[in-house]
Design a protein around this motif. Sequence first.
Motif, PDB file in Angstrom:
ATOM      1  N   ARG A 172       2.826  17.212  61.714  1.00 55.37           N
ATOM      2  CA  ARG A 172       2.509  16.137  60.782  1.00 55.37           C
ATOM      3  C   ARG A 172       3.731  15.647  60.009  1.00 55.37           C
ATOM      4  N   ALA A 175       2.244   8.362  47.132  1.00 53.74           N
ATOM      5  CA  ALA A 175       2.083   7.652  48.412  1.00 53.74           C
ATOM      6  C   ALA A 175       1.334   6.339  48.212  1.00 53.74           C
ATOM      7  N   GLU A 177       0.711  13.113  47.672  1.00 55.43           N
ATOM      8  CA  GLU A 177       0.841  12.756  49.086  1.00 55.43           C
ATOM      9  C   GLU A 177      -0.250  11.792  49.551  1.00 55.43           C
ATOM     10  N   SER A 178      -0.098  11.378  50.770  1.00 56.55           N
ATOM     11  CA  SER A 178      -0.965  10.358  51.358  1.00 56.55           C
ATOM     12  C   SER A 178      -2.436  10.765  51.364  1.00 56.55           C
ATOM     13  N   ALA A 218      -1.750  16.161  50.929  1.00 60.74           N
ATOM     14  CA  ALA A 218      -2.433  15.053  51.597  1.00 60.74           C
ATOM     15  C   ALA A 218      -3.942  15.233  51.603  1.00 60.74           C
ATOM     16  N   ASP A 219      -4.640  14.141  51.350  1.00 55.51           N
ATOM     17  CA  ASP A 219      -6.091  14.058  51.500  1.00 55.51           C
ATOM     18  C   ASP A 219      -6.874  14.892  50.491  1.00 55.51           C
ATOM     19  N   HIS A 241      -2.951  20.528  50.965  1.00 59.83           N
ATOM     20  CA  HIS A 241      -3.665  19.420  51.607  1.00 59.83           C
ATOM     21  C   HIS A 241      -5.166  19.713  51.723  1.00 59.83           C
TER      22      HIS A 241
END
Lengths: 345, 345, 345
Positions: free
Chosen positions: A100, C112, C130-131, C149-150, C167
Amino acid sequence: MNQDARTLTLAEIAERLGARLEGDGGRRVSGLATLREAEPDQVAFLANRAYLKDLPGTRAAAVLLAPGHAGTCPVARLEMDNPYLGYAELSRLFDPLAGRTPAGIHPTAVVADDVRLGAEVAIGPQAVIESGVELGDEVVIGPGCVVGADSRIGPGSRLHANVTVCHGVVIGARAILHSGCVIGGDGFGFAHDGARWHKIAQLGGVVLGDDVEVGSCSSIDRGALGDTLIGDDVKIDSQVQIAHNVQIGDHSALAGCVGIAGSTRVGRHCMLGGGVGLSGHLTIADGVQVTGMSLVTNSILEPGIYSSGTGAMDNAQWRRNAVRFKQLDDIARRLARLEKAGRSG
Amino acid sequence: MNQDARTLTLAEIAERLGARLEGDGGRRVSGLATLREAEPDQVAFLANRAYLKDLPGTRAAAVLLAPGHAGTCPVARLEMDNPYLGYAELSRLFDPLAGRTPAGIHPTAVVADDVRLGAEVAIGPQAVIESGVELGDEVVIGPGCVVGADSRIGPGSRLHANVTVCHGVVIGARAILHSGCVIGGDGFGFAHDGARWHKIAQLGGVVLGDDVEVGSCSSIDRGALGDTLIGDDVKIDSQVQIAHNVQIGDHSALAGCVGIAGSTRVGRHCMLGGGVGLSGHLTIADGVQVTGMSLVTNSILEPGIYSSGTGAMDNAQWRRNAVRFKQLDDIARRLARLEKAGRSG
Amino acid sequence: MNQDARTLTLAEIAERLGARLEGDGGRRVSGLATLREAEPDQVAFLANRAYLKDLPGTRAAAVLLAPGHAGTCPVARLEMDNPYLGYAELSRLFDPLAGRTPAGIHPTAVVADDVRLGAEVAIGPQAVIESGVELGDEVVIGPGCVVGADSRIGPGSRLHANVTVCHGVVIGARAILHSGCVIGGDGFGFAHDGARWHKIAQLGGVVLGDDVEVGSCSSIDRGALGDTLIGDDVKIDSQVQIAHNVQIGDHSALAGCVGIAGSTRVGRHCMLGGGVGLSGHLTIADGVQVTGMSLVTNSILEPGIYSSGTGAMDNAQWRRNAVRFKQLDDIARRLARLEKAGRSG
């Protein structure tokens, strides 16, 4: 978690795992789950007889299992002798983190001019890489990590977010360091002058072999003179404390909250349960297992399973017994007197 | 680790340590090592009789030792009464970190406008210094550290990378805080209404005296109302938890994984072994030592050495004994009955 | 700590707490303290009979107490049935941190592009979001935090400095995460092939309910397949380790240094004392309390208080008794023989 980042056919999985497939090789699956929870687009596994009861009712696309358990499997089968090992490999195939992180240095990272970087290195935002550091190919440095001066990190290693590697630490290939862990903080060394403490500078380093994993918020301290040494394939859980000049042999595993005092040497293929404490300057042989929360104050020179402590019980019962523990030597002496009286009587 | 950053002559070392030199004062050395591992350009030391056997074969340039051990030393000698103390000082002379951090504020650090900085302060990359903070002369703030609003850090103190000092914390002179430690997180305080918990805001702070060291990933929580108080020259190892309103007296030392519950007061010159747990609201006298992984649930009012627990043994043997622990009160009562029967019989 | 950021009248306090005021409602106070230490502009409280002796001499502006303790109070009174609960609420009214963080994203934070932010979110310096992350209304992200992320963080939650959320973690409303804690690091999962370890990717996540608090430097690991689940109103102290796939029921509280091994399920309204260890795959019923540093290796199916271990004692005495512990099975057998001889004699 979204595990659906990728899909694989059962034939592809069989090939990757070296498993024998009984079923439709073209069927696509997109994840991994337990026998009870697997959806029809997921693979399940049976690695422990305790879950054999869940096999007949599974809705999985296929089940990874040992040939001996094939009988009651209602769906496609991926047969291999060690299905738990197959599960491990399959879990990595479906890992959404794998691949990733694109290579490159985030513009907010601070990387010293003389750092040597291998190919395809990724350095996340807010990371700091100090002078003299060497990062091998495909190293991933997470956000907020600090890698201290002159440290070396081997190829394929990953530091998750907010890891600290202090100066002069050597880390082998394919290490995984979880968030908040600290590699190379000072060992706890002081000389006493009769009134106060004088710090002993910790001049040694830390050397981690290849394939080492360190859990979140764990500490591995640097050596006082020589290095603290962690062997190859050593797995260390979260909240673990490894003091200065400890040595851990290859393939050993330390569960959460273990503490090892200075200069103790743990052998190869050892397993320390959660919360185990080892005193300093001990030698622990290869193949020793210590059960959870045991305290080891003497060297253990033979492989085997070792324990200390007492099991939990109702508090009222415990209070009565714990009081008697303080009388135990007295009890033993009185018993011996009675025995002697009986023999002479 | 490269320790060769500097070299010293034996005469210079003798002067710095107040040691009596027997040998060539002009000889230059560049490091410190054990008797067995010392190279001819290094100084070794003998501080423990257990290593006397290594003295005749040492290749060191000189050995730091007590006058009584001079007999079999094959090389130059640096004699002093407490050679371990000499070793401590010598280790600091060869510390490659000493003086390594140049003063100045890294451009990526975020420093509030109203921060008061002493002379020669160094603030590393990605650090955050919030409003109202005061940093004394020669303070070093490592990369990624956060110093919360209104905190004060005394002269000569060093925060290694990724340390968190919360708001309103007071730290004395010459503190050393290792990576990942947290000074001033909230104490664990909640009121229960019969159904759920209500947070008690932790309005106190943390006050660290002078010359305090705190190991990696340790936590010292802020007080509920008054402050958590850590005395002068207190040394705290890694993975230690100190709860709200604890007080630790001067010169005490806490080994790794110690946990101290709220409002307990530990005296001066105490030593707590690794993994020791102290319950809350206790008083521990000056000069108390507690051995590793002991649990202390009552105050200790006399100096001395205290212990709890049981030693590790083979697991099969342990299982047999641990079962009997649950019968211990019964065993004691049955023994008393037998004794009574014997007397009356 | 400066608590004087705000002042309140006694009438305002009475109204906020639902307390009955006896005294001058217009009097202004600016803080909270113990009965002994309160200044004339502070409120004190009496929540524990042990402090009743401090009541007659208090200099506080008013005392928060139960109606039954009103008799000897020399100053104004704020009467309510559960004054400790009143103290909790009052402490939050005087919390200098409350409302201190203005909304907005610090220019050094890295956020992000696709992050979804609620109203009035504050993101501190050097933080990384993060994204795919979602932050609810009034979330506060401290300096140096990383949110992977997420992940999703519910409204009103606060991450203090240097927190790591990995994440795919889900955090409910009003969480408080203290510095250095790590939510969602990998669980400790490996398959053994007879020679070495193979990593099991940890594909599950962590789900925290509403009103969860996690102390400094604590670790909550992500699940292997399913999620690690922390219920509503669960309070977790510092230095705690929660392994993969653990479940903690609503309203439970875990004191410092607790360690819980994989897949264990702790019920609702449980309380685990400092340093308690729970083995893996256990079931702990609702309403169970375990005293400090106890080891639990079997499921506990009934509410109650449970303990293990032995109390601390003088080391010389302890040595004598601990040696006897290793003979305990032998002692029990010898006692039984004597009893049998007595009966047959």
